[in-house]
Design a protein around this motif. Structure first.
Motif, PDB file in Angstrom:
ATOM      1  N   ASP A 154       0.844  -1.200   0.000  1.00 27.46           N
ATOM      2  CA  ASP A 154       0.000   0.000   0.000  1.00 27.46           C
ATOM      3  C   ASP A 154       0.873   1.241   0.000  1.00 27.46           C
ATOM      4  N   LEU A 155       0.483   2.230  -0.796  1.00 29.85           N
ATOM      5  CA  LEU A 155       1.133   3.541  -0.760  1.00 29.85           C
ATOM      6  C   LEU A 155       0.026   4.554  -0.540  1.00 29.85           C
ATOM      7  N   THR A 156       0.062   5.212   0.615  1.00 33.11           N
ATOM      8  CA  THR A 156      -1.004   6.110   1.029  1.00 33.11           C
ATOM      9  C   THR A 156      -0.435   7.504   1.247  1.00 33.11           C
ATOM     10  N   THR A 157      -1.164   8.528   0.760  1.00 36.06           N
ATOM     11  CA  THR A 157      -0.704   9.909   0.919  1.00 36.06           C
ATOM     12  C   THR A 157      -1.885  10.865   0.986  1.00 36.06           C
ATOM     13  N   PRO A 158      -1.769  11.919   1.792  1.00 32.08           N
ATOM     14  CA  PRO A 158      -2.795  12.957   1.770  1.00 32.08           C
ATOM     15  C   PRO A 158      -2.670  13.861   0.542  1.00 32.08           C
ATOM     16  N   ALA A 159      -1.572  13.745  -0.212  1.00 25.73           N
ATOM     17  CA  ALA A 159      -1.349  14.575  -1.408  1.00 25.73           C
ATOM     18  C   ALA A 159      -2.070  13.948  -2.594  1.00 25.73           C
ATOM     19  N   ALA A 160      -3.404  13.973  -2.564  1.00 19.12           N
ATOM     20  CA  ALA A 160      -4.216  13.321  -3.601  1.00 19.12           C
ATOM     21  C   ALA A 160      -3.958  13.909  -4.984  1.00 19.12           C
ATOM     22  N   GLU A 161      -3.525  15.156  -5.049  1.00 18.84           N
ATOM     23  CA  GLU A 161      -3.253  15.785  -6.345  1.00 18.84           C
ATOM     24  C   GLU A 161      -2.035  15.160  -7.027  1.00 18.84           C
ATOM     25  N   GLN A 162      -1.245  14.409  -6.272  1.00 26.06           N
ATOM     26  CA  GLN A 162      -0.064  13.738  -6.818  1.00 26.06           C
ATOM     27  C   GLN A 162      -0.335  12.244  -7.053  1.00 26.06           C
ATOM     28  N   ALA A 163      -1.609  11.888  -7.239  1.00 27.94           N
ATOM     29  CA  ALA A 163      -2.013  10.482  -7.347  1.00 27.94           C
ATOM     30  C   ALA A 163      -1.242   9.734  -8.435  1.00 27.94           C
ATOM     31  N   ALA A 164      -1.108  10.320  -9.610  1.00 30.87           N
ATOM     32  CA  ALA A 164      -0.428   9.636 -10.721  1.00 30.87           C
ATOM     33  C   ALA A 164       1.035   9.354 -10.371  1.00 30.87           C
ATOM     34  N   GLY A 165       1.700  10.312  -9.780  1.00 37.59           N
ATOM     35  CA  GLY A 165       3.103  10.138  -9.406  1.00 37.59           C
ATOM     36  C   GLY A 165       3.283   9.058  -8.355  1.00 37.59           C
ATOM     37  N   TYR A 166       2.393   9.037  -7.363  1.00 39.86           N
ATOM     38  CA  TYR A 166       2.500   8.018  -6.321  1.00 39.86           C
ATOM     39  C   TYR A 166       2.145   6.635  -6.851  1.00 39.86           C
ATOM     40  N   THR A 167       1.229   6.562  -7.803  1.00 43.02           N
ATOM     41  CA  THR A 167       0.927   5.269  -8.432  1.00 43.02           C
ATOM     42  C   THR A 167       2.160   4.755  -9.163  1.00 43.02           C
ATOM     43  N   ASP A 168       2.853   5.649  -9.868  1.00 42.84           N
ATOM     44  CA  ASP A 168       4.089   5.261 -10.568  1.00 42.84           C
ATOM     45  C   ASP A 168       5.150   4.772  -9.584  1.00 42.84           C
ATOM     46  N   ILE A 169       5.249   5.420  -8.418  1.00 41.08           N
ATOM     47  CA  ILE A 169       6.223   4.997  -7.409  1.00 41.08           C
ATOM     48  C   ILE A 169       5.908   3.583  -6.941  1.00 41.08           C
ATOM     49  N   LEU A 170       4.628   3.311  -6.647  1.00 37.82           N
ATOM     50  CA  LEU A 170       4.259   1.978  -6.170  1.00 37.82           C
ATOM     51  C   LEU A 170       4.545   0.916  -7.239  1.00 37.82           C
ATOM     52  N   LEU A 171       4.212   1.215  -8.492  1.00 38.37           N
ATOM     53  CA  LEU A 171       4.483   0.256  -9.563  1.00 38.37           C
ATOM     54  C   LEU A 171       5.986   0.029  -9.739  1.00 38.37           C
ATOM     55  N   ALA A 172       6.782   1.075  -9.547  1.00 41.58           N
ATOM     56  CA  ALA A 172       8.240   0.926  -9.639  1.00 41.58           C
ATOM     57  C   ALA A 172       8.753   0.024  -8.524  1.00 41.58           C
ATOM     58  N   VAL A 173       8.209   0.165  -7.315  1.00 46.75           N
ATOM     59  CA  VAL A 173       8.582  -0.726  -6.208  1.00 46.75           C
ATOM     60  C   VAL A 173       8.174  -2.153  -6.564  1.00 46.75           C
TER      61      VAL A 173
END
Length: 199
Positions: A154-173
């Protein structure tokens, strides 16, 4: 066991001492801002709440992320890893069953559901959603090579506006996940028999 690589900007949390993360967050923020007393990163209260519930959810590993935003502040996130017994008959069914559960009740507004291909070769599914409190969460279920278990990242963040970037981070992991130690020495290849060459 599972192996994966932490991306830049992530710092492991000691699950035996959850107060450890606050000290590390302050030190990391100070280092990034080159300040002795940095302001608290926006979303730290959300991170604190999430960390408090980790042990109830079978989390075996956690790390917080700290990344500069365009506004000049920092975005915080939490990466956690848990083991899930899906009771499915095999790896493909385990990933699918886990994905259905992740997109079910309580998942908030589901944004994306997809099967993904990872280098580890086992079935995996991604679900992203906006939780009722406005927090963004990307969840990656990676089936183990055999049996009904899946690893849930799980990758959780209050920075919802950065959703695409955080999704990319999780997929990279996810692309670094391995079920055998990638740093273990490999056995030398046998030279074989001279008889093999003649056949």
């Amino acid at each position: 066991m599972i192996w994966f690589r932490l991306p830049p900007g992530y710092f492991p949390v000691d699950l035996e001492d959850l107060d450890d993360w606050q000290e590390r967050l302050t030190a990391a923020t100070a280092l990034l801002q080159d300040a002795t007393e940095p302001p608290e990163a926006p979303g730290t209260a959300t991170l604190r709440r999430l960390l408090g519930s980790l042990t109830e959810h079978g989390v075996t590993y956690a790390a917080f992320g700290l990344h500069p935003s365009e506004a000049g502040t920092f975005c915080v996130s939490l990466l956690s890893v848990a083991e899930v017994d899906t009771r499915a008959p095999g790896p493909a069914a385990a990933a699918a069953r886990c994905a259905l559960a992740l997109a079910g009740a309580g998942a908030g507004l589901v944004r994306e559901r997809a099967l993904v291909h990872l280098t580890c070769g086992t079935p995996a599914a991604l679900v992203t959603s906006l939780l009722p409190d406005g927090t963004f969460q990307a969840r990656l279920a990676v089936a183990r090579p055999a049996g009904p278990e899946a690893v849930l990242m799980d990758l959780t963040t209050p920075a919802a506006e950065q959703a695409a970037g955080y999704t990319d981070i999780l997929l990279a992991v996810g692309q670094t996940v391995a079920f055998t130690d990638p740093d273990a020495p490999t056995a030398p290849r046998s030279q074989g028999s001279r008889l093999d060459e003649l056949m």
